[in-house]
Design a protein around this motif. Sequence first.
Motif, PDB file in Angstrom:
ATOM      1  N   SER A 218      -7.077-115.625 -11.030  1.00  0.00           N
ATOM      2  CA  SER A 218      -6.247-115.695 -12.245  1.00  0.00           C
ATOM      3  C   SER A 218      -6.603-114.596 -13.236  1.00  0.00           C
ATOM      4  O   SER A 218      -7.776-114.302 -13.455  1.00  0.00           O
ATOM      5  CB  SER A 218      -6.439-117.049 -12.943  1.00  0.00           C
ATOM      6  OG  SER A 218      -6.038-118.092 -12.097  1.00  0.00           O
TER       7      SER A 218
ATOM      8  N   LYS B  91      -6.262-113.858 -17.188  1.00  0.00           N
ATOM      9  CA  LYS B  91      -6.064-114.599 -18.432  1.00  0.00           C
ATOM     10  C   LYS B  91      -6.204-113.666 -19.627  1.00  0.00           C
ATOM     11  O   LYS B  91      -6.794-112.597 -19.530  1.00  0.00           O
ATOM     12  CB  LYS B  91      -7.087-115.729 -18.543  1.00  0.00           C
ATOM     13  CG  LYS B  91      -6.937-116.772 -17.454  1.00  0.00           C
ATOM     14  CD  LYS B  91      -7.923-117.909 -17.614  1.00  0.00           C
ATOM     15  CE  LYS B  91      -7.669-118.956 -16.552  1.00  0.00           C
ATOM     16  NZ  LYS B  91      -8.558-120.109 -16.725  1.00  0.00           N
TER      17      LYS B  91
ATOM     18  N   THR C 258      -3.417-118.360 -19.146  1.00  0.00           N
ATOM     19  CA  THR C 258      -3.203-117.763 -17.836  1.00  0.00           C
ATOM     20  C   THR C 258      -1.939-116.912 -17.839  1.00  0.00           C
ATOM     21  O   THR C 258      -0.865-117.389 -18.207  1.00  0.00           O
ATOM     22  CB  THR C 258      -3.095-118.855 -16.759  1.00  0.00           C
ATOM     23  OG1 THR C 258      -4.321-119.610 -16.749  1.00  0.00           O
ATOM     24  CG2 THR C 258      -2.857-118.251 -15.379  1.00  0.00           C
TER      25      THR C 258
ATOM     26  N   ASP D  45     -10.669-112.837 -17.867  1.00  0.00           N
ATOM     27  CA  ASP D  45     -10.032-113.063 -19.161  1.00  0.00           C
ATOM     28  C   ASP D  45     -10.209-111.798 -19.995  1.00  0.00           C
ATOM     29  O   ASP D  45     -11.291-111.533 -20.515  1.00  0.00           O
ATOM     30  CB  ASP D  45     -10.644-114.268 -19.872  1.00  0.00           C
ATOM     31  CG  ASP D  45      -9.852-114.689 -21.098  1.00  0.00           C
ATOM     32  OD1 ASP D  45      -9.219-113.810 -21.729  1.00  0.00           O
ATOM     33  OD2 ASP D  45      -9.865-115.882 -21.426  1.00  0.00           O
TER      34      ASP D  45
ATOM     35  N   GLU E 211     -11.596-115.374 -11.774  1.00  0.00           N
ATOM     36  CA  GLU E 211     -10.661-115.042 -12.851  1.00  0.00           C
ATOM     37  C   GLU E 211     -11.226-113.946 -13.727  1.00  0.00           C
ATOM     38  O   GLU E 211     -12.415-113.648 -13.680  1.00  0.00           O
ATOM     39  CB  GLU E 211     -10.347-116.268 -13.705  1.00  0.00           C
ATOM     40  CG  GLU E 211     -11.541-116.789 -14.480  1.00  0.00           C
ATOM     41  CD  GLU E 211     -11.221-118.039 -15.290  1.00  0.00           C
ATOM     42  OE1 GLU E 211     -11.760-118.151 -16.406  1.00  0.00           O
ATOM     43  OE2 GLU E 211     -10.460-118.887 -14.805  1.00  0.00           O
TER      44      GLU E 211
END
Length: 167
Positions: free
Chosen positions: A113, A115, A120, A65, A63
């Motif tokens: 993912s 984010k 998300t 972020d 992921e």
Amino acid sequence: MSIVQTLLPEFDHEMASTRRLLEVVPGADAGWKPHPKSYSLGDLAAHITRLPLWGKYVLQQPELDLGSPANASIAREPFTSVPELLDRFDRHVRDARAGLVPMSDAAMGETWSLKNRGTTIFSLPRAAVMRGFVLSHIIHHRGQLTVYLRLRDVPLPSLYGPTADTR
């Protein structure tokens, strides 16, 4: 044929087309905007150079972020000069390609993912993220850049075939 074997020719073609467009960015017009709400020409070109870097993150971690302070520099980097822009783009393309080559189909099928501050935005298989979020995202902004360049009367290079400027 593996997922990576199908993505690599597309990746290579789109990166080469993108580089040809970045080569003609007029550095003297970097601050120009077609509208007050739009990116400046230099900021749009700089953003495009960062997008292959996102591919590296897609391939190396589960992921990203963008709202994390540690990741604040990923989305934006200022325009400085066209040679530096091209150097940055080439470096990010090399890193993304090097990350893509060894990926297995299983790894490309793993969920990744995006984010923002822990929320998300989307979760998709890595292969879909590489095609949609990385390649299509570059193509989208490259299309914007062609309009900016046309409005500045800069001759457009061939991307998918001849342009009115290359015939």
